[in-house]
Enzyme design. Sequence first.
Site, mmCIF file in Angstrom:
data_model
loop_
_atom_site.group_PDB
_atom_site.id
_atom_site.type_symbol
_atom_site.label_atom_id
_atom_site.label_comp_id
_atom_site.label_asym_id
_atom_site.label_seq_id
_atom_site.Cartn_x
_atom_site.Cartn_y
_atom_site.Cartn_z
ATOM 1 N N VAL A 165 -1.542 5.635 2.436
ATOM 2 C CA VAL A 165 -2.783 4.856 2.404
ATOM 3 C C VAL A 165 -2.831 3.875 3.570
ATOM 4 C CG1 VAL A 165 -4.196 3.268 1.027
ATOM 5 C CG2 VAL A 165 -2.859 5.068 -0.103
ATOM 6 N N LEU A 167 0.868 -1.174 0.000
ATOM 7 C CA LEU A 167 0.000 0.000 0.000
ATOM 8 C C LEU A 167 0.902 1.220 0.000
ATOM 9 C CD1 LEU A 167 -2.715 -0.902 2.698
ATOM 10 C CD2 LEU A 167 -2.913 -1.067 0.213
ATOM 11 N N ASP A 168 0.523 2.253 -0.757
ATOM 12 C CA ASP A 168 1.296 3.495 -0.738
ATOM 13 C C ASP A 168 1.414 4.003 0.687
ATOM 14 O OD1 ASP A 168 1.461 3.356 -3.474
ATOM 15 O OD2 ASP A 168 0.019 4.969 -3.856
ATOM 16 N N ARG A 169 2.497 4.672 0.982
ATOM 17 C CA ARG A 169 2.751 5.140 2.345
ATOM 18 C C ARG A 169 1.568 5.902 2.957
ATOM 19 N NH1 ARG A 169 8.250 7.338 5.025
ATOM 20 N NH2 ARG A 169 7.354 8.148 6.943
#
Length: 239
Positions: free
Chosen positions: A72, A68-70
């Site tokens: 998110v 997951l993107d940081r």
Amino acid sequence: MSRREPASYPAVPILFEDNHVLGVTKPVNIPSQEDATGDPDMLTILKQDIKERYDKPGNVFLGLVHRLDRPVGGAMVFAKTSKAASRLSEAVRSRSFRKQYVAVVHGVPAKTSGRLVNMLYKDAKTNTVHVTSKGTDGAKEAILDYTVLQAAEGVSLVLIELHTGRPHQIRVQLSHAGHPLFGDQKYGSKVNKAGQQIALWSVLVGFPHPVTKEDISIRSMPPSVYPWSIFNMDQLGST
């Protein structure tokens, strides 16, 4: 760069755990794995947690299955054995690994549901992704389905079923469609304010259990803070 001591690691809620799989709620603004910042990351935090809870000597194995993107948060799954890691990674490749997100986007999409298909190219130097044309060297196809659940105060709550796992995919595709995510500074700077938290949350991860083959669904709900708080989240329970 030195790391913080384990005692200062943020708490990570556990959603599912057995001898093979660990499902958790990833807090926002924590990297999925170690990066150049040296900040605490999910793999390091969870390895330390397993080591302490089970009093394990030596190194703890934990496999990163997806990212997951940081900025998110939400449901995230890790493998506790190498066999589980291999089988879950194959589930991702074969698209039997289900990923569902909810996002708050600016505006109201003209269609209440639909599919977005784009070719995405990642610029590694700037860590940005953009939509490009077919045939572009290095570009990869990105596919997602979306459903508009609710709309209020000029923004919409959108449910997203991700069929491919390209970097920044949801953020780029929805911005390209004219509906950037609330709080996304990278792909929606013209409509967002500095300091806003991106409104993107992993609400469901589903997969065949790597050993029992049972269908596992791990769910996580967004926090009750703005802009999530302007919507009725009960609807998510039936997705």
